[in-house]
Design a protein around this motif. Structure first.
Motif, mmCIF file in Angstrom:
data_model
loop_
_atom_site.group_PDB
_atom_site.id
_atom_site.type_symbol
_atom_site.label_atom_id
_atom_site.label_comp_id
_atom_site.label_asym_id
_atom_site.label_seq_id
_atom_site.Cartn_x
_atom_site.Cartn_y
_atom_site.Cartn_z
ATOM 1 N N LEU A 268 -15.537 -44.051 -9.462
ATOM 2 C CA LEU A 268 -16.495 -43.283 -8.652
ATOM 3 C C LEU A 268 -16.306 -43.508 -7.160
ATOM 4 C CD1 LEU A 268 -19.707 -43.818 -10.825
ATOM 5 C CD2 LEU A 268 -18.134 -41.873 -10.844
ATOM 6 N N GLU A 269 -15.301 -44.288 -6.783
ATOM 7 C CA GLU A 269 -15.064 -44.529 -5.364
ATOM 8 C C GLU A 269 -14.737 -43.221 -4.646
ATOM 9 O OE1 GLU A 269 -12.049 -47.485 -5.144
ATOM 10 O OE2 GLU A 269 -13.426 -49.155 -5.530
ATOM 11 N N GLY A 270 -15.246 -43.092 -3.428
ATOM 12 C CA GLY A 270 -15.045 -41.883 -2.643
ATOM 13 C C GLY A 270 -16.155 -40.876 -2.795
ATOM 14 N N HIS A 271 -17.064 -41.095 -3.746
ATOM 15 C CA HIS A 271 -18.203 -40.191 -3.945
ATOM 16 C C HIS A 271 -19.470 -40.845 -3.396
ATOM 17 C CE1 HIS A 271 -15.813 -37.497 -6.420
ATOM 18 N NE2 HIS A 271 -15.419 -38.528 -7.148
ATOM 19 N N ASP A 272 -20.258 -40.062 -2.666
ATOM 20 C CA ASP A 272 -21.497 -40.619 -2.115
ATOM 21 C C ASP A 272 -22.714 -40.299 -2.964
ATOM 22 O OD1 ASP A 272 -21.276 -37.922 -1.488
ATOM 23 O OD2 ASP A 272 -22.285 -38.110 0.448
ATOM 24 N N LEU A 273 -22.580 -39.411 -3.970
ATOM 25 C CA LEU A 273 -23.689 -39.079 -4.871
ATOM 26 C C LEU A 273 -23.149 -38.845 -6.269
ATOM 27 C CD1 LEU A 273 -26.726 -38.447 -5.268
ATOM 28 C CD2 LEU A 273 -26.176 -36.045 -4.795
ATOM 29 N N VAL A 274 -23.745 -39.512 -7.249
ATOM 30 C CA VAL A 274 -23.389 -39.347 -8.661
ATOM 31 C C VAL A 274 -24.587 -38.743 -9.375
ATOM 32 C CG1 VAL A 274 -22.606 -40.496 -10.765
ATOM 33 C CG2 VAL A 274 -21.904 -41.385 -8.526
ATOM 34 N N LEU A 275 -24.396 -37.595 -10.015
ATOM 35 C CA LEU A 275 -25.454 -36.956 -10.805
ATOM 36 C C LEU A 275 -25.103 -37.137 -12.279
ATOM 37 C CD1 LEU A 275 -28.002 -35.220 -11.099
ATOM 38 C CD2 LEU A 275 -26.553 -33.189 -10.882
ATOM 39 N N VAL A 276 -25.903 -37.941 -12.974
ATOM 40 C CA VAL A 276 -25.684 -38.234 -14.389
ATOM 41 C C VAL A 276 -26.668 -37.396 -15.205
ATOM 42 C CG1 VAL A 276 -25.649 -40.007 -16.172
ATOM 43 C CG2 VAL A 276 -24.974 -40.578 -13.836
ATOM 44 N N ILE A 277 -26.159 -36.630 -16.156
ATOM 45 C CA ILE A 277 -27.006 -35.760 -16.971
ATOM 46 C C ILE A 277 -26.801 -36.089 -18.446
ATOM 47 C CG2 ILE A 277 -27.617 -33.380 -17.548
ATOM 48 C CD1 ILE A 277 -26.465 -32.470 -14.931
ATOM 49 N N GLY A 278 -27.881 -36.535 -19.111
ATOM 50 C CA GLY A 278 -27.850 -36.702 -20.561
ATOM 51 C C GLY A 278 -27.082 -37.903 -21.057
ATOM 52 N N CYS A 283 -23.353 -46.987 -20.492
ATOM 53 C CA CYS A 283 -23.154 -47.736 -21.730
ATOM 54 C C CYS A 283 -21.898 -48.602 -21.559
ATOM 55 C CB CYS A 283 -23.005 -46.773 -22.904
ATOM 56 S SG CYS A 283 -22.995 -47.584 -24.503
ATOM 57 N N TYR A 284 -22.103 -49.882 -21.279
ATOM 58 C CA TYR A 284 -21.001 -50.782 -20.942
ATOM 59 C C TYR A 284 -20.618 -51.691 -22.112
ATOM 60 C CZ TYR A 284 -22.425 -49.866 -16.042
ATOM 61 O OH TYR A 284 -22.757 -49.293 -14.847
ATOM 62 N N TYR A 285 -19.334 -51.874 -22.309
ATOM 63 C CA TYR A 285 -18.776 -52.913 -23.182
ATOM 64 C C TYR A 285 -17.266 -52.723 -23.183
ATOM 65 C CZ TYR A 285 -18.078 -56.176 -26.993
ATOM 66 O OH TYR A 285 -17.681 -57.257 -27.747
ATOM 67 N N PRO A 286 -16.489 -53.722 -22.870
ATOM 68 C CA PRO A 286 -16.831 -55.136 -22.689
ATOM 69 C C PRO A 286 -17.369 -55.426 -21.284
ATOM 70 C CG PRO A 286 -14.489 -54.809 -22.405
ATOM 71 C CD PRO A 286 -15.037 -53.476 -22.815
ATOM 72 N N HIS A 287 -17.756 -56.709 -21.063
ATOM 73 C CA HIS A 287 -18.318 -57.100 -19.784
ATOM 74 C C HIS A 287 -17.202 -57.411 -18.790
ATOM 75 C CE1 HIS A 287 -20.928 -58.697 -16.766
ATOM 76 N NE2 HIS A 287 -20.468 -59.931 -16.887
ATOM 77 N N VAL A 288 -17.051 -56.534 -17.796
ATOM 78 C CA VAL A 288 -16.125 -56.759 -16.687
ATOM 79 C C VAL A 288 -16.979 -56.650 -15.432
ATOM 80 C CG1 VAL A 288 -14.019 -56.016 -15.519
ATOM 81 C CG2 VAL A 288 -14.235 -55.723 -18.003
ATOM 82 N N PRO A 289 -17.431 -57.772 -14.901
ATOM 83 C CA PRO A 289 -18.446 -57.737 -13.847
ATOM 84 C C PRO A 289 -17.943 -57.110 -12.558
ATOM 85 C CG PRO A 289 -17.613 -59.965 -14.147
ATOM 86 C CD PRO A 289 -17.042 -59.145 -15.251
ATOM 87 N N GLY A 290 -18.906 -56.633 -11.783
ATOM 88 C CA GLY A 290 -18.624 -56.008 -10.499
ATOM 89 C C GLY A 290 -19.844 -55.243 -10.047
ATOM 90 N N ALA A 291 -19.694 -54.497 -8.960
ATOM 91 C CA ALA A 291 -20.788 -53.655 -8.477
ATOM 92 C C ALA A 291 -20.941 -52.448 -9.397
ATOM 93 C CB ALA A 291 -20.497 -53.198 -7.050
ATOM 94 N N HIS A 292 -22.204 -52.089 -9.708
ATOM 95 C CA HIS A 292 -22.426 -50.953 -10.595
ATOM 96 C C HIS A 292 -22.005 -49.636 -9.950
ATOM 97 C CE1 HIS A 292 -25.077 -53.939 -12.552
ATOM 98 N NE2 HIS A 292 -24.718 -53.308 -13.641
ATOM 99 N N LEU A 293 -22.091 -49.556 -8.642
ATOM 100 C CA LEU A 293 -21.671 -48.367 -7.898
ATOM 101 C C LEU A 293 -20.879 -48.808 -6.682
ATOM 102 C CD1 LEU A 293 -24.958 -46.235 -7.901
ATOM 103 C CD2 LEU A 293 -22.898 -45.777 -9.245
ATOM 104 N N PRO A 294 -20.003 -47.962 -6.188
ATOM 105 C CA PRO A 294 -19.310 -48.302 -4.932
ATOM 106 C C PRO A 294 -20.302 -48.410 -3.774
ATOM 107 C CG PRO A 294 -18.220 -46.489 -6.078
ATOM 108 C CD PRO A 294 -19.525 -46.697 -6.765
ATOM 109 N N GLU A 295 -19.916 -49.136 -2.763
ATOM 110 C CA GLU A 295 -20.757 -49.280 -1.575
ATOM 111 C C GLU A 295 -21.061 -47.911 -0.969
ATOM 112 O OE1 GLU A 295 -23.014 -51.355 1.130
ATOM 113 O OE2 GLU A 295 -21.916 -52.192 -0.588
ATOM 114 N N GLY A 296 -22.351 -47.653 -0.714
ATOM 115 C CA GLY A 296 -22.755 -46.395 -0.093
ATOM 116 C C GLY A 296 -22.950 -45.246 -1.051
ATOM 117 N N THR A 297 -22.774 -45.478 -2.335
ATOM 118 C CA THR A 297 -22.929 -44.411 -3.333
ATOM 119 C C THR A 297 -24.338 -44.433 -3.911
ATOM 120 O OG1 THR A 297 -20.588 -44.522 -3.929
ATOM 121 C CG2 THR A 297 -22.058 -43.473 -5.515
#
Length: 536
Positions: A268-278, A283-297
């Motif tokens: 999702l890097e490079g996007h400033d708005l994410v619209l999630v529908i439905g 839904c995460y698995y396996p666990h690979v930690p990090g920021a849930h969204l890029p900075e500024g998104t």
């Protein structure tokens, strides 16, 4: 004067639920005696298979599934499949017999001592009617709850001596009135909320759309496609696709997001708005930690599920009907010519073999070339899911089923139920040899009822998806990941299913084409394939 049995059957008739998937035990026989001619009983040889068939039937037919299990042991056997149905958001009424009321206190044999606790938290609602007169109204209420978004399975425990109880006329009429009620679920967001979302989309420098399972399930497919066309937004599928939510042949389609925090965020890097529908966020698995969204998104989540909205780790949420919300959003967006989308990467196809064995992509390509255009696909080959979607490029709603719950045992049984629920469409089930054996008894039902499913088993004699997880989780050397010595074709023959073993590309295409066009019963095609592990 009428009995509880007669009243309960009329409730089910009123709701259009005349197909019963079951495995009967002694506590269920009183409910099933004098079984009416206008009902259909579909027998499964194990309770998880029974629920899986009802799951596929409900999803394919757009109706509510009806299951009949054997008291506590049967419910216990079915729990994994009920969890899958919950994740799939399948409307389903699960009934189970209970010991006679006179022996409940002493917990006689086959008493389910805490009947409403056993199926939780897999069900939305669990109930045991306090009186025989409450059986039919309880079933009516169960259907309403199962069909209320977010849809899902419910459970009703039914004491076996209730069914011959004679009802008073008022009690009988009350049950039918309850069953005849209609409840419409069409909650729309306020105009202010829609205008605010439209403004955020219009003001975004680079927005992106993520579509999930409920787009297909809720009837929002066309509206979401129009939204993408109008805005020119790139579109991703949410992780863990239980249903295809956006046409995979669309030029703006970018693929499926990886199901891990850091890799998903990178997409999702490079996007400033994410619209999630439905879809859940996410839904995460396996666990690979990090920021849930890029900075500024920023993120906005459209969902019918208030609990799903509440548990999201990031973003704002709107809880409302998806189709109504997207159509209202379209009315607020300016009519403009969308920017020309990037060209869609050409479909990858392969006939490759390694040491005479087809690669997964080659096998999927052969299957896709043999299947009719209106195929309803059921998949439970998790390690090869990427190659499957690359080869099939599904672009019509209601054409793909895969369990969103992560537990194996869905595919084989769901395919039988889906074919019964959508008899006018060919059903092709692509499944791994490991997955096959979680619900292998479904083959008997397919043969006994002459259900014309095409089962294509990709055989690599291992749990490949677990070998991948072992790599990701640093668990190399774990035992039990290889399953040599399986003869899937011989097992299918033992259940009465015609079976073939295909080793070449052209042979596999021909067998799939011939099987999908016939109506004489199930066919299983065993295909040896090489092993290719997924990547994040």
């Amino acid at each position: 004067m009428r009995t509880v049995r007669e009243s309960a059957l009329d409730v089910l008739r009123a709701r259009g639920m005349t197909t019963v998937f079951g495995n009967p035990g002694s506590t269920e026989l009183p409910m099933l005696k004098q079984f009416p001619d206008d009902f259909r009983y579909v027998l499964g040889l194990q309770e998880a298979v029974v629920v899986g068939m009802a799951d596929g039937f409900a999803l394919a037919s757009g109706t509510t599934g009806l299951v009949n299990l054997h008291t506590g042991p049967g419910t216990g056997n079915a729990m994994g499949a009920i969890l899958n149905a919950r994740a799939n958001r399948t409307p389903m009424v699960v009934t189970a017999g209970q010991q006679v009321r006179a022996m409940l206190t002493m917990e006689a044999l086959l008493t389910n001592p805490q009947s409403t606790l056993l199926p939780q938290p897999a069900v939305k609602w669990a109930y045991e009617p306090p009186r025989a007169a409450d059986v039919a109204p309880a079933l009516a209420r169960a259907v309403q709850i199962a069909e209320t978004p977010p849809q899902g399975p419910v459970f009703v425990s039914l004491p076996m001596d209730d069914f011959d109880v004679v009802l008073g006329e008022d009690e009988d009429r009350a049950a039918l009135r309850t069953a005849a009620r209609t409840v419409t679920h069409a909650a729309a967001p306020s105009a202010e909320v829609v205008r605010g979302l439209a403004a955020r989309l219009a003001g975004a420098r680079s927005a992106v759309l993520v579509a999930g399972n409920d787009v297909d399930a809720s009837g929002a497919w066309d509206a979401v496609v129009e939204l993408a066309d109008r805005t020119g937004l790139p579109v991703w599928s949410a992780p863990t696709e239980g249903r295809v939510a956006f046409p995979k042949s669309h030029p703006q389609y970018r693929g499926t997001l990886p199901p891990a925090i850091a890799p998903l965020s990178r997409c999702l890097e490079g996007h400033d708005l994410v619209l999630v529908i439905g879809a859940p966020v996410f839904c995460y698995y396996p666990h690979v930690p990090g920021a849930h969204l890029p900075e500024g998104t920023e993120l906005v989540h459209l969902t019918r599920d208030a609990e799903e909205a509440a548990r999201a780790p990031v973003g704002d949420a709107v809880v409302a009907d998806l189709a109504l919300t997207v159509r209202a959003l379209l009315a607020e967006l300016p009519v403009r010519e969308a920017a020309a989308p990037a060209a869609r990467i050409a479909r990858a196809e392969s006939t490759a073999e390694v040491d005479g064995v087809l690669t997964p992509l080659a096998a999927m390509t052969a299957i896709a070339q043999g299947a009719p255009a209106n195929t309803l696909w059921v998949n439970e080959s998790p390690s090869n899911l990427g190659q499957f979607h690359e080869a099939t490029r599904i672009d019509t709603p209601g054409s793909f089923l895969f369990t969103a719950g992560g537990g194996l045992g869905f595919g084989l049984a769901a395919a039988v139920g889906a074919q019964l629920g959508a008899p006018d469409r060919p059903v092709v089930c692509v499944i791994g040899d490991g997955s096959t054996h979680y619900a292998v008894q479904a083959l008997w039902t397919a043969a006994a009822y002459k259900v014309p499913v095409t089962f294509v088993v990709l055989s690599n004699q291992r749990y490949a998806i677990l070998q991948w997880f072992a790599q990701v989780e640093g668990a190399q050397g774990a035992p039990g990941l290889d399953i040599p010595g399986l003869d899937v074709a011989a097992i299918a023959t033992g259940y009465g299913v015609r079976a073939h073993r295909a080793t070449g590309f052209g042979e596999l295409t021909k067998l799939v084409r011939e099987s999908a066009l016939q109506q004489d019963g199930p066919v299983l095609i065993d295909v040896p394939v090489t092993t290719e592990l997924p990547t994040l």
